[in-house]
Design an enzyme around this catalytic site. Structure first.
Site, mmCIF file in Angstrom:
data_model
loop_
_atom_site.group_PDB
_atom_site.id
_atom_site.type_symbol
_atom_site.label_atom_id
_atom_site.label_comp_id
_atom_site.label_asym_id
_atom_site.label_seq_id
_atom_site.Cartn_x
_atom_site.Cartn_y
_atom_site.Cartn_z
ATOM 1 N N LYS A 31 6.805 -36.790 17.473
ATOM 2 C CA LYS A 31 6.537 -37.230 18.848
ATOM 3 C C LYS A 31 7.759 -37.915 19.437
ATOM 4 O O LYS A 31 7.648 -38.626 20.442
ATOM 5 C CB LYS A 31 5.360 -38.210 18.856
ATOM 6 C CG LYS A 31 4.017 -37.590 18.533
ATOM 7 C CD LYS A 31 3.413 -36.961 19.765
ATOM 8 C CE LYS A 31 1.959 -36.614 19.546
ATOM 9 N NZ LYS A 31 1.351 -36.041 20.779
ATOM 10 N N ARG A 32 8.915 -37.708 18.869
ATOM 11 C CA ARG A 32 10.137 -38.412 19.267
ATOM 12 C C ARG A 32 9.902 -39.926 19.263
ATOM 13 O O ARG A 32 10.448 -40.660 20.058
ATOM 14 C CB ARG A 32 10.643 -37.940 20.634
ATOM 15 C CG ARG A 32 11.001 -36.464 20.692
ATOM 16 C CD ARG A 32 12.047 -36.155 21.744
ATOM 17 N NE ARG A 32 11.632 -36.568 23.068
ATOM 18 C CZ ARG A 32 12.436 -36.531 24.142
ATOM 19 N NH1 ARG A 32 13.685 -36.103 24.030
ATOM 20 N NH2 ARG A 32 11.999 -36.931 25.318
ATOM 21 N N ALA A 68 11.130 -42.048 22.613
ATOM 22 C CA ALA A 68 11.044 -41.448 23.942
ATOM 23 C C ALA A 68 10.125 -42.229 24.865
ATOM 24 O O ALA A 68 9.828 -41.773 25.972
ATOM 25 C CB ALA A 68 10.572 -39.999 23.832
ATOM 26 N N LEU A 70 6.649 -44.593 26.091
ATOM 27 C CA LEU A 70 5.190 -44.618 26.042
ATOM 28 C C LEU A 70 4.641 -43.236 25.723
ATOM 29 O O LEU A 70 5.097 -42.232 26.278
ATOM 30 C CB LEU A 70 4.647 -45.101 27.394
ATOM 31 C CG LEU A 70 3.133 -45.013 27.621
ATOM 32 C CD1 LEU A 70 2.400 -45.990 26.715
ATOM 33 C CD2 LEU A 70 2.813 -45.300 29.087
ATOM 34 N N LEU A 72 2.531 -40.711 26.547
ATOM 35 C CA LEU A 72 1.766 -40.384 27.753
ATOM 36 C C LEU A 72 0.494 -39.625 27.432
ATOM 37 O O LEU A 72 -0.459 -39.641 28.219
ATOM 38 C CB LEU A 72 2.637 -39.581 28.719
ATOM 39 C CG LEU A 72 3.837 -40.330 29.301
ATOM 40 C CD1 LEU A 72 4.659 -39.410 30.192
ATOM 41 C CD2 LEU A 72 3.402 -41.559 30.088
ATOM 42 N N GLY A 115 9.705 -46.905 27.502
ATOM 43 C CA GLY A 115 9.252 -47.947 26.592
ATOM 44 C C GLY A 115 10.136 -48.107 25.374
ATOM 45 O O GLY A 115 10.201 -49.188 24.787
ATOM 46 N N GLU A 118 12.661 -50.451 26.471
ATOM 47 C CA GLU A 118 12.063 -51.784 26.553
ATOM 48 C C GLU A 118 11.992 -52.434 25.173
ATOM 49 O O GLU A 118 12.253 -53.641 25.030
ATOM 50 C CB GLU A 118 10.672 -51.681 27.175
ATOM 51 C CG GLU A 118 10.722 -51.282 28.645
ATOM 52 C CD GLU A 118 9.354 -51.189 29.282
ATOM 53 O OE1 GLU A 118 9.103 -51.917 30.268
ATOM 54 O OE2 GLU A 118 8.534 -50.379 28.818
ATOM 55 N N GLU A 138 10.240 -43.709 34.708
ATOM 56 C CA GLU A 138 8.951 -44.109 35.287
ATOM 57 C C GLU A 138 8.864 -43.828 36.785
ATOM 58 O O GLU A 138 7.812 -43.421 37.292
ATOM 59 C CB GLU A 138 8.702 -45.601 35.015
ATOM 60 C CG GLU A 138 8.311 -45.935 33.585
ATOM 61 C CD GLU A 138 9.497 -46.083 32.648
ATOM 62 O OE1 GLU A 138 9.282 -46.496 31.499
ATOM 63 O OE2 GLU A 138 10.644 -45.784 33.061
ATOM 64 N N ARG A 141 7.759 -40.459 37.720
ATOM 65 C CA ARG A 141 6.394 -40.135 37.303
ATOM 66 C C ARG A 141 5.353 -40.952 38.065
ATOM 67 O O ARG A 141 4.172 -40.986 37.695
ATOM 68 C CB ARG A 141 6.250 -40.376 35.793
ATOM 69 C CG ARG A 141 7.112 -39.415 34.973
ATOM 70 C CD ARG A 141 7.111 -39.760 33.507
ATOM 71 N NE ARG A 141 7.982 -38.844 32.764
ATOM 72 C CZ ARG A 141 8.515 -39.098 31.586
ATOM 73 N NH1 ARG A 141 8.288 -40.271 31.013
ATOM 74 N NH2 ARG A 141 9.283 -38.222 30.974
#
Length: 264
Positions: A31-32, A68, A70, A72, A115, A118, A138, A141
């Protein structure tokens, strides 16, 4: 071998030990290393239950990418208060990194996005492999950052650079990121974890009161008024130098048993 001290962590996190250094590895390469809620809550548990004999931490990642951002695919429709609570959960977890008990070094590679950036910004030292790239998608999106970026990143790179990243979808490569302030070190691909471990081991040999002062007092002094900052500095200096550890280290230096600072 994985450290068995943390049995309650999700499979997306693996802990190993290198002497006084604990390595927390993001383990969702397929999921990277996207950050789902279980992973963020696991990060919170790890830093809450950090053993006393850990003097520094490295955050690393399996696969080609640090993170990568959050996940999604897990993002459900939330009402306003649920969205606030979700964001505050990230804040709570990452606060334990930034203002936790020990310094944290981050080994970056590939995607450090959303994220993931972050998370990296909450650490104290960041080592970027040349494959590293940074982005905050972000804005494209219809979202806004929610894991602390709007507080931490402007302090690293400035408001204008962060606005550029969010408004235009711009990417920084490893060298651009270092020049902007997103990392302190750039190394060849494949060398990031070794360099992060080297730095973490060096940090772990520092006096614990000095490390604690750097991560707890220094950022607060930087955000205070100058007069309040001078007072906090004086108090922290007095506390640190009054410890038996500091007195012993000073005697070692004065008697020639400690290395001097040189140009090499």
């Amino acid at each position: 071998m994985p450290d068995q001290t943390f049995p309650d962590l999700p499979p997306s996190l693996v802990v190993t030990r290198h002497g006084k250094v604990a390595v927390l590895t993001l383990n969702r390469p397929e999921k990277r290393n996207a950050l789902d809620d279980a992973t963020v809550l696991g990060i919170e548990r790890f830093f809450t239950d950090l053993p006393d004999d850990v003097a520094s931490v490295v955050i690393a990642a399996e696969g080609d990418h640090f993170s990568a951002g959050l996940d999604l695919s897990e993002m459900a429709e939330r009402d306003t208060i649920s969205g606030v609570r979700h964001s505050r959960m990230w804040h709570r977890a990452f606060e334990l990194i930034e203002f936790g008990p020990v310094p944290v070094v981050c080994a970056l590679k590939g995607a450090v996005v959303g994220g993931g950036l972050e998370l990296a910004a909450a650490t104290h030292l960041r080592v970027a492999e040349r494959s590293t790239f940074y982005a905050l998608p972000e804005g494209m999106r219809g979202l806004f950052v929610g894991g602390g970026a709007s507080v931490r990143l402007p302090r690293l790179i400035g408001v204008a650079r962060m606005a550029d990243l969010m408004l235009t979808g711009r990417r920084y490569d490893a060298q651009e990121g270092a020049a902007a302030g997103l990392s302190q070190y750039v190394v060849d691909d494949g060398a990031g974890l070794d360099e992060a471990l080297r730095l973490a081991a060096r940090i772990a040999d520092n006096a614990p009161q000095s490390n604690y002062a750097v991560i707890q007092a220094l950022p607060r002094i930087a955000e205070s008024g100058r007069h309040e900052g001078y007072l906090m500095e004086a108090m922290m200096a007095a506390i640190a130098q009054g410890t038996d550890d500091a007195k012993g280290r000073m005697q070692d230096f004065l008697q020639g048993r400690a290395p001097k600072v040189t140009d090499r």
